[in-house]
Design an enzyme around this catalytic site. Sequence first.
Site, short mmCIF file in Angstrom:
data_model
loop_
_atom_site.label_atom_id
_atom_site.label_comp_id
_atom_site.label_asym_id
_atom_site.label_seq_id
_atom_site.Cartn_x
_atom_site.Cartn_y
_atom_site.Cartn_z
N LYS A 22 -6.85 -3.27 2.02
CA LYS A 22 -5.92 -2.97 0.94
C LYS A 22 -4.58 -2.49 1.50
CE LYS A 22 -5.05 0.68 -2.49
NZ LYS A 22 -3.97 1.38 -1.76
N ASN A 23 -4.62 -1.53 2.42
CA ASN A 23 -3.38 -0.95 2.92
C ASN A 23 -2.58 -1.91 3.78
OD1 ASN A 23 -3.94 1.45 1.63
ND2 ASN A 23 -4.83 2.44 3.42
N ARG A 98 2.16 3.00 -5.71
CA ARG A 98 3.23 3.45 -4.82
C ARG A 98 3.71 2.35 -3.88
NH1 ARG A 98 5.67 7.83 -3.24
NH2 ARG A 98 6.47 7.93 -1.12
N CYS A 122 -1.63 7.09 -6.79
CA CYS A 122 -2.55 8.21 -6.94
C CYS A 122 -1.81 9.54 -6.91
CB CYS A 122 -3.58 8.19 -5.80
SG CYS A 122 -4.81 6.88 -5.95
N ARG A 127 4.96 12.80 -2.33
CA ARG A 127 5.20 11.77 -1.33
C ARG A 127 6.62 11.23 -1.52
NH1 ARG A 127 0.00 7.89 -1.36
NH2 ARG A 127 0.23 7.99 -3.60
N PRO A 128 7.64 11.98 -1.13
CA PRO A 128 9.01 11.56 -1.38
C PRO A 128 9.36 10.31 -0.58
CG PRO A 128 8.96 13.46 0.08
CD PRO A 128 7.57 13.26 -0.41
N ILE A 129 10.36 9.57 -1.07
CA ILE A 129 10.76 8.33 -0.40
C ILE A 129 12.07 8.52 0.37
CG2 ILE A 129 9.54 6.87 -2.06
CD1 ILE A 129 12.34 6.26 -3.28
N ASP A 130 12.44 9.77 0.63
CA ASP A 130 13.71 10.00 1.32
C ASP A 130 13.76 9.34 2.69
OD1 ASP A 130 11.72 12.09 1.79
OD2 ASP A 130 13.22 13.02 3.09
N LEU A 131 12.63 9.26 3.39
CA LEU A 131 12.63 8.62 4.70
C LEU A 131 12.88 7.12 4.59
CD1 LEU A 131 9.73 10.49 6.54
CD2 LEU A 131 12.17 11.00 6.52
N ASP A 312 -7.34 9.04 4.34
CA ASP A 312 -8.06 8.22 3.36
C ASP A 312 -9.58 8.28 3.54
OD1 ASP A 312 -5.84 7.42 1.99
OD2 ASP A 312 -5.81 5.36 2.72
N ILE A 334 -2.05 15.90 5.65
CA ILE A 334 -1.12 14.85 5.22
C ILE A 334 -0.62 15.11 3.79
CG2 ILE A 334 -0.78 12.37 4.99
CD1 ILE A 334 -1.45 13.25 7.83
N ARG A 404 -8.78 -0.45 -7.61
CA ARG A 404 -7.54 -0.61 -6.87
C ARG A 404 -7.80 -0.83 -5.37
NH1 ARG A 404 -4.56 4.03 -6.64
NH2 ARG A 404 -2.99 2.73 -5.64
#
Length: 426
Positions: A22-23, A98, A122, A127-131, A312, A334, A404
């Site tokens: 999946k990932n 996400r 989830c 889990r910010p997307i700034d990076l 995970d 994490i 999912r």
Amino acid sequence: MDSIVVRGGNRLSGTVQISGAKNAVLTLMPCALLTDEGLCLENLPRLADVDNFMHLLNQHGASTMLEGGHNGGGRKMTVKAASIASTVAPYDFVRKMRASILVLGPLVARAGEATVSMPGGCAIGNRPIDLHLKALEALGADIELAAGYVKATAPDGGLKGGTISFPMVSVGATENALMAAVLASGETVIENAAREPEIVDLCNCLVAMGAEIEDIGSDRLVVHGTDRLHGTTYSVMPDRIEAGSYACAAAITGGELMLKGADAHDMAAILAGLRDVGLGVQELADGVKVSADARLKPATISTAPFPGFPTDMQAQFMSMLALADGTSMLTETIFENRYMHVPELARMGADIEVRGRTAVVKGVDELVGANVMATDLRASMSLVLAGLAARGETKVLRVYHLDRGYESLEDKLSAVGADIERVSEG
């Protein structure tokens, strides 16, 4: 809404075919946006997230064709984005998962712009997307945030190579940076890059499409941008998290399973954890065989970016260690909100105390079936695992989370001896 009913107590034995990851597949699918030729992905898992991502790619103008059967690696998808019809990824698509943020880099690289809703997925923590955004800025993109959307625009002449130095390891940001950099002019250096096997899989797919990437598998990736990529056929790597989850199923039921297609190299930290709790592990040419013939031993485990123990797998190990002979310590480094399954396991008789980011798991003699609520994908699997070992019947609600990330879960478990079924309600 569907639920899964498990009647515990059966020892699992047999072979489980491990599906495509999946990932990995959710990272490979947006690669199709980088070329006007077709990208064919083999060993495609049958998952709700794959379907959702397919619809998102259709939104951008890509055609998608599915072929093949149900399990066994025979399913494949061909995605062809001959042109980009829309550079907007709307909220209705992105809120479901996400991974949708991964269209950002490819769209900016190829079309020069992208407007993407802030992602969902989830609810396991911040889990910010700034990076992701800082990576694109390092390649010259202009970033605007407004009304819940990110708009990224490439400079005249397209993205330019640059140095991207991540202050912390981020799998998603590394993926977006790679997909943007392959079409940027000049050389891009990605420092403190994630090293997960899924990153390696992405790099290998991009190379098969004509990209030039050095030092694959290291934490410093060098990308030499090219004018265009071409289509290719690529097989999705096996799902190391699915394989680890079924290994826990063997452990918690005192069973023996052959995880066909599992890659022991990619699962090294998981297999080390399984050996620590007393599971027999055989690394074979065609997969991994696991067996449990005694009560499990306690363990001390801390999650970490690859090659460390994967976040995970934390929930699945917690269920397994709830029946271990002693006290275990699990530390989640994490995500800060990844213990939502603890109250549900407690309803089944588990003795778990959360102290900040550490969970103290005192092994009990037995778990007892109960009605429990799934809160996220991996937590859902932890409840199914607990149900496999519990006395009596367990009903897991909100199983859309499981769909999912686990292909044909009930079929695979039933085939190796579990008493499990999906029940549709209402």
